[in-house]
Design a protein around this motif. Sequence first.
Motif, PDB file in Angstrom:
ATOM      1  N   ILE A 157       0.802  -1.216   0.000  1.00  0.00           N
ATOM      2  CA  ILE A 157       0.000   0.000   0.000  1.00  0.00           C
ATOM      3  C   ILE A 157       0.838   1.269   0.000  1.00  0.00           C
ATOM      4  O   ILE A 157       0.440   2.285  -0.566  1.00  0.00           O
ATOM      5  CB  ILE A 157      -1.006  -0.016   1.182  1.00  0.00           C
ATOM      6  CG1 ILE A 157      -1.988   1.147   1.103  1.00  0.00           C
ATOM      7  CG2 ILE A 157      -0.286  -0.047   2.521  1.00  0.00           C
ATOM      8  CD1 ILE A 157      -2.907   1.118  -0.095  1.00  0.00           C
ATOM      9  N   PRO A 212      -1.142  -0.824  -5.587  1.00  0.00           N
ATOM     10  CA  PRO A 212      -2.587  -0.567  -5.518  1.00  0.00           C
ATOM     11  C   PRO A 212      -3.293  -0.618  -6.873  1.00  0.00           C
ATOM     12  O   PRO A 212      -4.402  -1.150  -6.985  1.00  0.00           O
ATOM     13  CB  PRO A 212      -2.645   0.837  -4.899  1.00  0.00           C
ATOM     14  CG  PRO A 212      -1.430   0.903  -4.027  1.00  0.00           C
ATOM     15  CD  PRO A 212      -0.366   0.149  -4.785  1.00  0.00           C
ATOM     16  N   THR A 224      -3.706   5.740   4.992  1.00  0.00           N
ATOM     17  CA  THR A 224      -3.338   4.442   4.414  1.00  0.00           C
ATOM     18  C   THR A 224      -4.474   3.437   4.609  1.00  0.00           C
ATOM     19  O   THR A 224      -4.880   2.741   3.671  1.00  0.00           O
ATOM     20  CB  THR A 224      -2.052   3.907   5.085  1.00  0.00           C
ATOM     21  OG1 THR A 224      -0.964   4.762   4.749  1.00  0.00           O
ATOM     22  CG2 THR A 224      -1.726   2.504   4.604  1.00  0.00           C
ATOM     23  N   LEU A 251      -6.928   1.503   1.779  1.00  0.00           N
ATOM     24  CA  LEU A 251      -7.157   0.055   1.754  1.00  0.00           C
ATOM     25  C   LEU A 251      -8.646  -0.260   1.829  1.00  0.00           C
ATOM     26  O   LEU A 251      -9.155  -1.137   1.117  1.00  0.00           O
ATOM     27  CB  LEU A 251      -6.422  -0.610   2.921  1.00  0.00           C
ATOM     28  CG  LEU A 251      -4.925  -0.818   2.727  1.00  0.00           C
ATOM     29  CD1 LEU A 251      -4.238  -1.079   4.069  1.00  0.00           C
ATOM     30  CD2 LEU A 251      -4.671  -1.986   1.773  1.00  0.00           C
TER      31      LEU A 251
END
Length: 228
Positions: free
Chosen positions: A130, A141, A178, A182
């Motif tokens: 990530i 990603p 982050t 996700l």
Amino acid sequence: MPNTIAERLQATLSAIAKAAELAQRPASDIQLLAVSKTKPVSDIMLAYTAGQRHFGENYVQEGVAKTEELAHLSDLVWHFIGPIQSNKSAFVAKNFSWCHSIDRLKIAKRLSAQRPEALPALNVCIQVNINMEETKSGFAPEEVSSAAQIIAELPNLNLRGLMAIPKASQSEPELAATFAALHDMFTDLQTHYPSVDTLSMGMSSDLELAVASGSTMVRVGTGIFGAR
């Protein structure tokens, strides 16, 4: 401070429940994965006796030895969460119920081909790099969507979701961003694949933030078993 594995396990479950309540989520939506790497079978048994059933291992040889030693406990669920070399993939395919560390298509295809027919499909998560760290493996990603298309079609795998290990040296706002990225990837996958229900993110140090950000599975080692 809790001193025993049973006490630390209970404290971790309480922390998950509290974090879930703050996030207005049911605690039952978050699975605790006890990371037992480098710890003896006796420690796993203490956690098992205290009610824990899902365990994560990072090293193939060590993990396989534990699954074999504890094969008589039919309700144990073994997750492989470490890097996989091609020459070790068959051991993961034959001995684990889950694999969180699908970091390239070659490994996914090998796991599918090597999964014994007598076993149910191997539950898998796509590992996402990530923060695009050179020292970490995983799909970028922008590669996740195309990887998911291929992995979802492999006959002996069951695509369950995503796993990531965020960059360690992040501020809380950076880590929150982050986790949010996700979660966005995860919800996008869910619109395409009914089997996707698992977002494996968060560890001992950032459990609360991970739960607030939508994690469905947190991986806790030190918080349960103590320092390695």
